[in-house]
Enzyme design. Structure first.
Site, mmCIF file in Angstrom:
data_model
loop_
_atom_site.group_PDB
_atom_site.id
_atom_site.type_symbol
_atom_site.label_atom_id
_atom_site.label_comp_id
_atom_site.label_asym_id
_atom_site.label_seq_id
_atom_site.Cartn_x
_atom_site.Cartn_y
_atom_site.Cartn_z
ATOM 1 N N HIS A 95 1.799 4.437 -2.916
ATOM 2 C CA HIS A 95 1.694 5.812 -2.754
ATOM 3 C C HIS A 95 3.151 6.203 -3.094
ATOM 4 O O HIS A 95 3.396 7.390 -3.709
ATOM 5 C CB HIS A 95 1.494 6.038 -1.105
ATOM 6 C CG HIS A 95 0.151 6.107 -0.658
ATOM 7 N ND1 HIS A 95 -0.711 6.930 -1.117
ATOM 8 C CD2 HIS A 95 -0.509 5.494 0.463
ATOM 9 C CE1 HIS A 95 -1.935 6.805 -0.478
ATOM 10 N NE2 HIS A 95 -1.747 5.990 0.484
ATOM 11 N N GLU A 111 -4.685 7.892 -2.981
ATOM 12 C CA GLU A 111 -5.193 6.556 -2.509
ATOM 13 C C GLU A 111 -5.436 5.461 -3.748
ATOM 14 O O GLU A 111 -5.148 4.189 -3.540
ATOM 15 C CB GLU A 111 -6.427 6.672 -1.733
ATOM 16 C CG GLU A 111 -7.006 5.441 -0.873
ATOM 17 C CD GLU A 111 -5.892 5.195 0.251
ATOM 18 O OE1 GLU A 111 -5.034 5.934 0.645
ATOM 19 O OE2 GLU A 111 -6.325 4.179 0.914
ATOM 20 N N HIS A 130 0.812 -1.220 0.007
ATOM 21 C CA HIS A 130 -0.086 0.093 0.063
ATOM 22 C C HIS A 130 0.804 1.176 -0.056
ATOM 23 O O HIS A 130 0.772 1.989 -0.888
ATOM 24 C CB HIS A 130 -0.978 0.057 1.309
ATOM 25 C CG HIS A 130 -1.758 1.209 1.398
ATOM 26 N ND1 HIS A 130 -3.206 1.164 0.969
ATOM 27 C CD2 HIS A 130 -1.659 2.456 1.925
ATOM 28 C CE1 HIS A 130 -3.810 2.320 1.115
ATOM 29 N NE2 HIS A 130 -2.841 3.123 1.546
ATOM 30 N N GLU A 131 1.916 1.392 1.020
ATOM 31 C CA GLU A 131 2.626 2.497 1.057
ATOM 32 C C GLU A 131 3.550 2.580 -0.263
ATOM 33 O O GLU A 131 3.748 3.729 -0.579
ATOM 34 C CB GLU A 131 3.573 2.444 2.138
ATOM 35 C CG GLU A 131 2.490 2.560 3.699
ATOM 36 C CD GLU A 131 1.511 3.487 3.706
ATOM 37 O OE1 GLU A 131 1.711 4.585 3.154
ATOM 38 O OE2 GLU A 131 0.355 3.396 4.442
HETATM 39 ZN ZN ZN Z 1 -3.318 5.121 1.591
#
Ligand code: ZN
Length: 503
Positions: free
Chosen positions: A271, A297, A267-268
């Protein structure tokens, strides 16, 4: 026509601001990851000092002077060009700042610092009554802020605009209520299915050093550049950038639960890949900055879920997982593991929610915070309204406020209007992923071979390289040919969960 000198000066001013902001980000990252506990007080002084420098830069009257001069001159950059975007976005920033009285800004800063402290204690002690006065104050100040910023009748629009520029409550409401109508029956069918994947394979032991190795290997494979970034450990995972070639991601490890760190890192990293993909030459200017929180996101959720929870991905990575974690995984199959990381279970806590139920957690917050900001829901009635909505949408009711309306930090920090960007991210991600599949062929076959570069390049071309040159909805429409819709997300979920639960 040559570029006016005032434009060069405006860019210099913006780049100077970015230098100080990146120093602030470095201090913040260091505070969360490395700071010896005894130096906490001095770090607060350092950060307060730098915050003062940032404030001085942002309120420099030179901004308005240069923008006025350029807007009234003959120079007209092409729409959606970098230069046009610089003028448009910096004007927007200056105007939003000017509309808020200094006293209100200071009151809000104070109320939210206190709010977060009171909230943390109230959550720990499970006592909403202790948080109530602080929250009431914050809601009142946010109402005043929305009115100061200006809106066409719906205060919530003004707050949303901070995180998802130009989005309207009405448009989001339409798309999320459509989504809810599709999700509720799907979750119901899953709950009634006789076929339930066992989640025991994702329950430890997973030695932490091997988790770190594995997550780093996967983040590198999908395209996070460790020559321009780092991975460290924090209590609350995040991604922050502090220079054109310096993007830091963090995670937390749980020795007995695989999903927390591994999917957290993907997830990170998602980003981070967005930040690393923004044009370095435009660093500090709007065309080199992320478009909106919803788009940000979408990048994290796309890599975490659409890629990281796909079957092709695990066909590639499962053998490495088995050799790193022989105890829980030997004897199991890739199919079982894939089903386990995609299991659906209605729950009370948003951050632990699966892909199917997650958006219902968001919709509940979106509905409640609109009512709080409009004044229709008295703050003291929040716990009861929360319980009712969880009961109606997810069929579960929290027994305590700690598992209910006290679980998230957002409202105590004044972040009203932030929650819907999480769901927008999921919807944008599915829409982009579907289009990438249309254009790039069978992505699952590519993932099985450990190839993620075509998808990464596609996102670079369609999303990263544009910075803020288009608003979020237009950016996605340009990339996919369609306006925002909940259908691709629903189709994606059904395609995945249908076979797992034999629906
Ligand atoms: Zn996030």
């Amino acid at each position: 026509m040559t570029i006016p000198k005032a434009y060069q000066e405006l860019c210099e001013l913006a780049r100077e601001c970015a230098i100080v902001e990146s120093i602030d980000a470095l201090l913040g990252w260091d505070e969360q990851t490395m700071l010896p506990p005894m130096n906490g007080q001095y770090r607060a002084q350092q950060m307060k000092y730098v915050a003062g420098l940032i404030h001085n830069q942002r309120t420099n009257p030179k901004w308005t002077q240069l923008l006025d001069e350029l807007e009234n001159g003959d120079w007209r950059p092409n729409p959606n060009s970098d230069q046009h975007t610089t003028l448009k976005q910096l004007r927007r920033k200056v105007d939003r700042a000017a509309r808020q009285p200094k006293e209100l800004v200071q009151d809000l800063a104070e109320a939210t610092v206190i709010g977060q402290q009171v909230w943390a204690k109230a959550r720990k002690e499970n006592c909403f009554a202790d948080f109530l006065p602080a929250l009431r104050k914050i809601v009142e100040l946010k109402q005043q802020q929305a009115d100061a910023l200006g809106h066409k009748g719906n205060r919530y629009d003004a707050l949303l605009d901070e995180y998802e520029p130009l989005a309207t409550t009405e448009a989001i409401e339409i798309v999320l209520s459509e989504l809810k109508q599709k999700l509720v029956p799907l979750i119901q069918r899953i709950a009634e299915s006789q076929h339930r994947p066992s989640s025991s394979v994702v329950r430890g032991p997973f030695p932490i050093e091997n988790q770190r190795k594995f997550a780093t290997q996967a983040a590198t494979a999908i395209g996070f550049d460790f020559q321009r970034g780092r991975l460290d450990v924090t209590t609350h995972p995040f991604c922050t950038e502090m220079g054109p070639n310096d993007c830091r991601i963090t995670t937390r490890y749980d020795e007995v639960f695989f999903n927390t760190a591994f999917f957290g890192v993907l997830h990170e990293a998602g980003h981070g890949m967005y930040e690393q993909g923004l044009r370095s030459s435009m660093y500090g200017l709007p065309s080199g900055q992320y478009c909106s929180l919803g788009i940000h996101e979408s990048q994290s959720r796309l890599w975490e879920n659409m890629v990281g929870r796909s079957f092709g991905f695990w066909e590639h990575f499962y053998p490495s997982a088995q050799s790193l974690f022989p105890e829980p995984l030997n004897g199991g199959t890739c199919e079982e593991f894939y089903a386990a990381v995609n299991a659906v279970e209605p729950s009370l806590i948003r951050v632990e929610a699966d892909e199917a139920t997650y958006n219902l957690h968001i919709i509940i917050r979106f509905e409640l915070e609109q009512e709080l900001i409009s004044g229709n829901l008295p703050v003291e009635d929040l716990p009861q309204a929360w319980r009712q909505k969880y009961h109606d949408a997810l069929g579960v009711t929290p027994e305590t406020d700690r598992d209910g309306c006290l679980q998230d930090v957002h409202w105590s920090a004044g972040l009203f209007g932030y929650f819907p960007t999480y769901s927008l991210g999921n919807l944008y991600a599915a829409q982009l992923f579907q289009q990438a599949e249309n254009e790039l062929g069978d992505l699952q076959l590519q993932f099985r071979d450990g190839k993620f570069d075509l998808l990464h390049q596609w996102l670079n071309e369609k999303i990263y390289s544009h910075g803020q040159n288009y608003p979020a909805d237009k950016l996605v429409e340009n990339a996919t040919g369609h306006p925002l819709s909940s259908q691709p997300f629903y189709d994606y979920l059904f395609k995945k969960l249908g076979p797992i639960y034999q629906l």
